[in-house]
Design a protein around this motif. Structure first.
Motif, PDB file in Angstrom:
ATOM      1  N   ALA A  86      32.026  31.558  33.367  1.00  0.00           N
ATOM      2  CA  ALA A  86      32.897  30.688  34.158  1.00  0.00           C
ATOM      3  C   ALA A  86      33.568  29.636  33.288  1.00  0.00           C
ATOM      4  O   ALA A  86      32.918  28.893  32.564  1.00  0.00           O
ATOM      5  CB  ALA A  86      32.090  30.007  35.259  1.00  0.00           C
ATOM      6  N   GLY A  87      34.907  29.602  33.348  1.00  0.00           N
ATOM      7  CA  GLY A  87      35.677  28.583  32.650  1.00  0.00           C
ATOM      8  C   GLY A  87      35.828  28.785  31.153  1.00  0.00           C
ATOM      9  O   GLY A  87      36.342  27.899  30.474  1.00  0.00           O
ATOM     10  N   THR A  88      35.408  29.896  30.606  1.00  0.00           N
ATOM     11  CA  THR A  88      35.519  30.115  29.164  1.00  0.00           C
ATOM     12  C   THR A  88      36.547  31.187  28.853  1.00  0.00           C
ATOM     13  O   THR A  88      36.959  31.948  29.722  1.00  0.00           O
ATOM     14  CB  THR A  88      34.165  30.559  28.565  1.00  0.00           C
ATOM     15  OG1 THR A  88      33.772  31.778  29.184  1.00  0.00           O
ATOM     16  CG2 THR A  88      33.099  29.525  28.764  1.00  0.00           C
ATOM     17  N   GLU A  89      36.953  31.226  27.583  1.00  0.00           N
ATOM     18  CA  GLU A  89      37.885  32.259  27.140  1.00  0.00           C
ATOM     19  C   GLU A  89      37.071  33.444  26.632  1.00  0.00           C
ATOM     20  O   GLU A  89      36.212  33.310  25.765  1.00  0.00           O
ATOM     21  CB  GLU A  89      38.784  31.723  26.018  1.00  0.00           C
ATOM     22  CG  GLU A  89      39.819  32.732  25.584  1.00  0.00           C
ATOM     23  CD  GLU A  89      40.871  32.140  24.664  1.00  0.00           C
ATOM     24  OE1 GLU A  89      41.346  32.888  23.793  1.00  0.00           O
ATOM     25  OE2 GLU A  89      41.205  30.954  24.814  1.00  0.00           O
ATOM     26  N   LEU A 116      34.742  38.788  41.635  1.00  0.00           N
ATOM     27  CA  LEU A 116      34.821  37.732  40.631  1.00  0.00           C
ATOM     28  C   LEU A 116      34.974  36.413  41.358  1.00  0.00           C
ATOM     29  O   LEU A 116      35.902  36.225  42.148  1.00  0.00           O
ATOM     30  CB  LEU A 116      36.013  37.969  39.695  1.00  0.00           C
ATOM     31  CG  LEU A 116      36.195  36.948  38.588  1.00  0.00           C
ATOM     32  CD1 LEU A 116      35.050  37.030  37.590  1.00  0.00           C
ATOM     33  CD2 LEU A 116      37.509  37.172  37.863  1.00  0.00           C
ATOM     34  N   THR A 117      34.039  35.504  41.110  1.00  0.00           N
ATOM     35  CA  THR A 117      34.087  34.202  41.778  1.00  0.00           C
ATOM     36  C   THR A 117      34.501  33.095  40.817  1.00  0.00           C
ATOM     37  O   THR A 117      34.988  32.057  41.239  1.00  0.00           O
ATOM     38  CB  THR A 117      32.702  33.857  42.375  1.00  0.00           C
ATOM     39  OG1 THR A 117      31.734  33.901  41.328  1.00  0.00           O
ATOM     40  CG2 THR A 117      32.325  34.850  43.452  1.00  0.00           C
ATOM     41  N   ALA A 118      34.318  33.306  39.519  1.00  0.00           N
ATOM     42  CA  ALA A 118      34.628  32.279  38.525  1.00  0.00           C
ATOM     43  C   ALA A 118      36.023  32.494  37.962  1.00  0.00           C
ATOM     44  O   ALA A 118      36.554  33.592  37.956  1.00  0.00           O
ATOM     45  CB  ALA A 118      33.602  32.334  37.401  1.00  0.00           C
ATOM     46  N   SER A 119      36.630  31.400  37.488  1.00  0.00           N
ATOM     47  CA  SER A 119      37.936  31.520  36.839  1.00  0.00           C
ATOM     48  C   SER A 119      37.704  31.683  35.337  1.00  0.00           C
ATOM     49  O   SER A 119      36.989  30.905  34.722  1.00  0.00           O
ATOM     50  CB  SER A 119      38.771  30.282  37.150  1.00  0.00           C
ATOM     51  OG  SER A 119      38.993  29.507  36.022  1.00  0.00           O
ATOM     52  N   VAL A 120      38.281  32.754  34.781  1.00  0.00           N
ATOM     53  CA  VAL A 120      38.082  33.061  33.370  1.00  0.00           C
ATOM     54  C   VAL A 120      39.424  33.314  32.698  1.00  0.00           C
ATOM     55  O   VAL A 120      40.415  33.617  33.359  1.00  0.00           O
ATOM     56  CB  VAL A 120      37.182  34.300  33.187  1.00  0.00           C
ATOM     57  CG1 VAL A 120      35.764  34.025  33.636  1.00  0.00           C
ATOM     58  CG2 VAL A 120      37.742  35.498  33.907  1.00  0.00           C
ATOM     59  N   THR A 121      39.438  33.187  31.363  1.00  0.00           N
ATOM     60  CA  THR A 121      40.620  33.483  30.570  1.00  0.00           C
ATOM     61  C   THR A 121      40.301  34.655  29.659  1.00  0.00           C
ATOM     62  O   THR A 121      39.342  34.603  28.894  1.00  0.00           O
ATOM     63  CB  THR A 121      41.027  32.266  29.714  1.00  0.00           C
ATOM     64  OG1 THR A 121      41.218  31.144  30.578  1.00  0.00           O
ATOM     65  CG2 THR A 121      42.305  32.541  28.956  1.00  0.00           C
ATOM     66  N   LEU A 122      41.095  35.735  29.755  1.00  0.00           N
ATOM     67  CA  LEU A 122      40.885  36.919  28.936  1.00  0.00           C
ATOM     68  C   LEU A 122      41.899  36.953  27.807  1.00  0.00           C
ATOM     69  O   LEU A 122      43.076  36.689  28.032  1.00  0.00           O
ATOM     70  CB  LEU A 122      41.037  38.190  29.778  1.00  0.00           C
ATOM     71  CG  LEU A 122      40.085  38.358  30.954  1.00  0.00           C
ATOM     72  CD1 LEU A 122      40.414  39.635  31.695  1.00  0.00           C
ATOM     73  CD2 LEU A 122      38.653  38.406  30.481  1.00  0.00           C
TER      74      LEU A 122
END
Length: 144
Positions: A86-89, A116-122
């Motif tokens: 969550a919240g990481t790249e 998917l419940t968390a916001s992530v950066t791919l």
């Protein structure tokens, strides 16, 4: 201890087969080769798969399918496995570090399986169309 006194442990190495040393040896006369025929002669062997001139089985059977050599370098990751980040790249190295993909992986694709419940950066990771919608809906971003 000297190098000239070293020898292998008793029973660890088989004695070599002494062929043609009399009937008492069990390998006299024919030397364990039987009577006549190609395999009884010196140099009397043929290539692997040879069937005496008959069309070999590897040529008789149809060739079906395809195995990609790149398959061992690519892996899939389920969408719900990304919730711990969550919240990481996220990149391929991070997925390897968390044992979500094998160590020799070069390409990773995120597939839509689970929620998917968390916001992530791919970054540097491929995504299916369904997974892309779910990531963007959860507030995440995808860098190409």
């Amino acid at each position: 201890m000297f190098l000239n006194t070293l020898s292998p442990a008793d029973g660890s190495r088989k004695e070599r087969r002494r062929v043609g040393r009399g009937q008492g040896s069990g390998l006299g006369k024919m030397g364990g080769r039987g009577h006549k025929g190609q395999k009884s002669r010196s140099g009397g062997f043929h290539k692997v798969g040879f069937e005496g001139g008959q069309m070999p089985i590897q040529r008789r059977l149809p060739k079906v399918g395809f195995s990609s050599h790149m398959a061992k370098f690519s892996a899939e990751v389920r969408l719900d496995a990304l919730n711990v980040f969550a919240g990481t790249e996220i990149d391929v190295a991070l997925l390897k570090a968390h044992d979500l993909v094998p160590a020799n992986t070069k390409k990773v694709k995120i597939v839509k399986s689970g929620d998917l419940t968390a916001s992530v950066t791919l970054s540097g990771i491929n995504v299916t169309a369904g997974a892309k919608e779910a990531i963007l809906a959860a507030g995440g971003t995808i860098k190409e």
